[in-house]
Design an enzyme around this catalytic site. Sequence first.
Site, mmCIF file in Angstrom:
data_model
loop_
_atom_site.group_PDB
_atom_site.id
_atom_site.type_symbol
_atom_site.label_atom_id
_atom_site.label_comp_id
_atom_site.label_asym_id
_atom_site.label_seq_id
_atom_site.Cartn_x
_atom_site.Cartn_y
_atom_site.Cartn_z
ATOM 1 N N ARG A 422 10.908 22.115 -37.580
ATOM 2 C CA ARG A 422 10.268 20.248 -37.444
ATOM 3 C C ARG A 422 9.004 19.345 -38.456
ATOM 4 O O ARG A 422 8.707 18.661 -38.194
ATOM 5 C CB ARG A 422 10.501 20.593 -35.889
ATOM 6 C CG ARG A 422 11.785 20.402 -35.382
ATOM 7 C CD ARG A 422 11.642 19.563 -33.812
ATOM 8 N NE ARG A 422 11.368 20.077 -33.112
ATOM 9 C CZ ARG A 422 10.403 19.852 -31.936
ATOM 10 N NH1 ARG A 422 11.191 18.948 -31.365
ATOM 11 N NH2 ARG A 422 9.399 19.988 -30.924
ATOM 12 N N ASP A 423 8.249 20.737 -38.746
ATOM 13 C CA ASP A 423 7.350 19.430 -39.417
ATOM 14 C C ASP A 423 6.782 19.948 -40.359
ATOM 15 O O ASP A 423 5.982 21.017 -41.331
ATOM 16 C CB ASP A 423 5.994 19.980 -38.605
ATOM 17 C CG ASP A 423 4.662 18.823 -39.131
ATOM 18 O OD1 ASP A 423 5.204 17.773 -39.158
ATOM 19 O OD2 ASP A 423 3.515 19.551 -38.247
ATOM 20 N N VAL A 424 7.796 20.371 -41.489
ATOM 21 C CA VAL A 424 7.976 20.941 -42.738
ATOM 22 C C VAL A 424 7.372 19.817 -44.210
ATOM 23 O O VAL A 424 7.307 18.618 -43.303
ATOM 24 C CB VAL A 424 9.144 21.334 -43.808
ATOM 25 C CG1 VAL A 424 9.122 22.076 -45.198
ATOM 26 C CG2 VAL A 424 9.884 22.253 -43.184
ATOM 27 N N ASN A 428 1.997 22.092 -44.947
ATOM 28 C CA ASN A 428 1.617 23.125 -44.059
ATOM 29 C C ASN A 428 2.286 24.167 -44.803
ATOM 30 O O ASN A 428 2.949 25.227 -44.112
ATOM 31 C CB ASN A 428 2.804 22.941 -42.290
ATOM 32 C CG ASN A 428 2.433 22.453 -41.609
ATOM 33 O OD1 ASN A 428 0.976 22.386 -41.328
ATOM 34 N ND2 ASN A 428 3.067 21.736 -40.590
#
Length: 603
Positions: A422-424, A428
């Site tokens: 959910r936070d590519v 990151n």
Amino acid sequence: MPFELDIGLVSRAGRAPHNEDFAAVQPADDHTRVVAAIADGVSAGGRGREAAQTSVASLVRDFFCTPATWEPTVALDRLIGAQNAWLHGINRRRQPAYGLTTLTALVLSGQSFTLAHVGDTRAYLLRQGQLEQLTDDHVMGGTDFAHRLSRALGLEDRIAIDYRQGEVLPGDVFVLLSDGVHNVLTPRQIARRVGEAGGAQSLAEHLADAAWQQGSRDNLTALVVRVQGVQDATLDDITRQAQALPPLPLLQPGSVIDGLHVEALVADSGVYRVYRVYRVHDGRSGRRYALKTLHTQRAHDREEWAALAHEAWVARHLQTGPAAPHLVRVHTLAEVALAATAVPGESALPQPVPSPSASASASASASASPSAFYLLYDWVDGETLAQWLARRHRPAVVQVVSLAQQAARILGSLHRQGVVHRDVKPANLLCGPDGVLRLLDLGVALTGREPAAVRALHAGTASYVNPEQWDDPPAPADAGSDLFALGVTLYQLLTGRLPYGEVIAYQRGRYWRDPVPPSRHNPQVPIWLDAIVLKAVARSPAQRFETAEELLLALERGAARPLALPAPSPLSVRDPALGWKLACLFSALLNAVLVYWLLFLPR
């Protein structure tokens, strides 16, 4: 890893005419959970044996039929409550009473135990030579009523059950006894015999023999569970351990926490300051770690604690899978201590620490307990892709394709294990000095076990969120969300721009036009890569890649099997308000004609 247990069970009539005790142990099929129970039937109505046997048998048989999402206390409460209602219904209709029974049940799951207790059977825990009684007898006060039960299954229509939960360590010995044994043996005698006996079966027989020799006139039942190895921590274990610890205060460079020396504050997340990340090193081995903790402003929010505990559980769950080389390894403080013992004075980049043996783990757990709640990750030198972009470093197309292939493999492994990141985004994705791409920050990952607050969060960085998550109501994040975010990252690495422009946080994204092919901004991008990137960031989910493996295959084939460039979207699709705009234009023209007719044409 399943439990490693040594189990012993003895149940004898002793000097009583009938044996009205009953005990049983039942492991799950995969030996990751175990239920042990002991019951002492009350023989006033002559059917105490049946009451004890049905209560224990139904509990150990039905416990593993309850949903896995239920807490052990919930499952025990439902099952024991149902058995009590059944017994009470029979006792109310029959005279004399069918039977009553005590019950003490032990559930081992993960690295914790749950104890349910009614009556005067007892449970003891011997840990590191110290014997602790875990239950209280439910008997009436006074000498004359010393053996009269104040609580028992079948006595009343509703039953009050005592519960106790705690941590399980290798070497723990749980002893469940009927009153025929514990009424004549003192805790000191029990502890001494536990220390003298070899195996669990031998210990159970020793306890029954000792009670017989000291004149017990009741049934003799002893159930012993010796823990030789524990299972990997479950999410419930980690959450329970986290909420039992105090928050970590603000740390300054030079501070020391649990033998870890703080070198610098390296991250302080966002406007709301949920997390802080410090670079620390172990004073014994010199190894560096990343210490992640809640910001002091959020340290008393239990939902944030549960979210950080969920992150720890996900990280440990994934570090034994195929994606492990591409994820940063998380450690317990005990593992840090063991690593320092194994390689004293080493200051090189930390390597994965092998799983400790049961005895070493128990020793480390006892000597290296954290003083506050935080996570410890390996510290890996290198740069994130966001740092590359910040210093205007545009990698070669070949390097971008290699990074995209690694990222697709990572996401494919996560998705096969039921995890959605959910936070590519570039911030990151860390490229280490060894050339390996690593995916960071599992704080908002979805697993199906995440806290409700994490699930409800509109997570992700706005510019990398797929369009359907901006709908009303928004579509839930799924594996396709990660692939869209990876496509945006790939587009940004190739062009230095975002395919749909910058999307302001907490505002609805605008996806009104098709992205410009990357080769328009970077002539070095080949046409086949244009097609892959545009397919990855297409506005319609039906036009995108369905799985990470499909994206990886397209990248590996490259020019040998190029994809067709997606057809441009019709104007009506690119601009949903086109119909209203045309209607307004027609209305304006009609009004202009009417005004002209009224003012200038003869009547």
